[in-house]
Design a protein around this motif. Sequence first.
Motif, PDB file in Angstrom:
ATOM      1  N   LYS A 129      -4.344   5.356  -1.964  1.00 32.35           N
ATOM      2  CA  LYS A 129      -4.158   4.102  -1.238  1.00 32.35           C
ATOM      3  C   LYS A 129      -3.008   4.174  -0.233  1.00 32.35           C
ATOM      4  O   LYS A 129      -2.746   3.207   0.481  1.00 32.35           O
ATOM      5  N   ASP A 146      -2.120   1.069   1.932  1.00 31.25           N
ATOM      6  CA  ASP A 146      -3.204   0.504   2.719  1.00 31.25           C
ATOM      7  C   ASP A 146      -3.226  -1.021   2.556  1.00 31.25           C
ATOM      8  O   ASP A 146      -3.038  -1.532   1.454  1.00 31.25           O
ATOM      9  N   THR A 148      -5.504  -3.395   2.533  1.00 38.07           N
ATOM     10  CA  THR A 148      -6.463  -3.959   1.585  1.00 38.07           C
ATOM     11  C   THR A 148      -6.021  -3.718   0.146  1.00 38.07           C
ATOM     12  O   THR A 148      -6.078  -4.613  -0.707  1.00 38.07           O
ATOM     13  N   LYS A 151      -3.068  -5.964  -0.772  1.00 36.64           N
ATOM     14  CA  LYS A 151      -3.493  -7.339  -1.032  1.00 36.64           C
ATOM     15  C   LYS A 151      -4.133  -7.450  -2.419  1.00 36.64           C
ATOM     16  O   LYS A 151      -3.888  -8.415  -3.155  1.00 36.64           O
ATOM     17  N   GLU A 152      -4.945  -6.456  -2.794  1.00 35.69           N
ATOM     18  CA  GLU A 152      -5.586  -6.474  -4.110  1.00 35.69           C
ATOM     19  C   GLU A 152      -4.558  -6.397  -5.231  1.00 35.69           C
ATOM     20  O   GLU A 152      -4.671  -7.106  -6.242  1.00 35.69           O
TER      21      GLU A 152
END
Length: 229
Positions: A129, A146, A148, A151-152
């Motif tokens: 990531k 990364d 995304t 955020k996860e």
Amino acid sequence: MKTLSFVFSILVLSLCAATADPKSEVSDAIKKLAQQSGYSWTYTPKTEGSESARRQGPMEGKTEKDGYSLLKVEVGDVTAEIAFKSEKMVVNYNGDWLSTAEIGENNRTVQRLKALKRPTDEAESLLGKSTALKKEADGVYSGEMDGTAAKEMFALLGKRAAEAPVAKGVVKFWVKDGQLAKYEFVVRGKITAGEDKREVDLIRTTTVEIKEVGSTRVALPEDARKKLS
């Protein structure tokens, strides 16, 4: 001729060192740790900015290669034990080892527990990531996470964090003697807090330190082993 051959070898080695891929170096360090007979670790989360984020206490873990893994987790004044092997997991509940099937696979606590990983697995996931990983001094590698993925991971801190439109993250790996010795990841974003819905920064820093490599052994009660077999 021997002198020219020696000089050529030095040049090749220098070129390889100069073009070494930081991600590959960290991946090799993770794999080296995974090949050890066993190791222990400490998992220390720290939250800054808001008390509304999901609280998670420190953890102590140990694992054996191709064998059992055991975690001790602190939740408030309660210490829980979790053991797993491959996809199976059992939890020490009031002295009885219960499988996740017995507790309920859809139980929210079980789902969170199943997200726990051994450091080698988690570090490899974090490495995948990360972007723009750079090698620093003293065997430290760092990079950004990364968007995304950040955020996860930020969303796991609670409902308000899950509502955040964006989040950022950074990862760090420490390599010693070609082997992973420590890693750390930080996720941060903005959430609303209080009745006045004020915007605050929420930061979660998680530090994982590896220890007792090659000497760790995992001892489990017979009933726990049976349910993991």
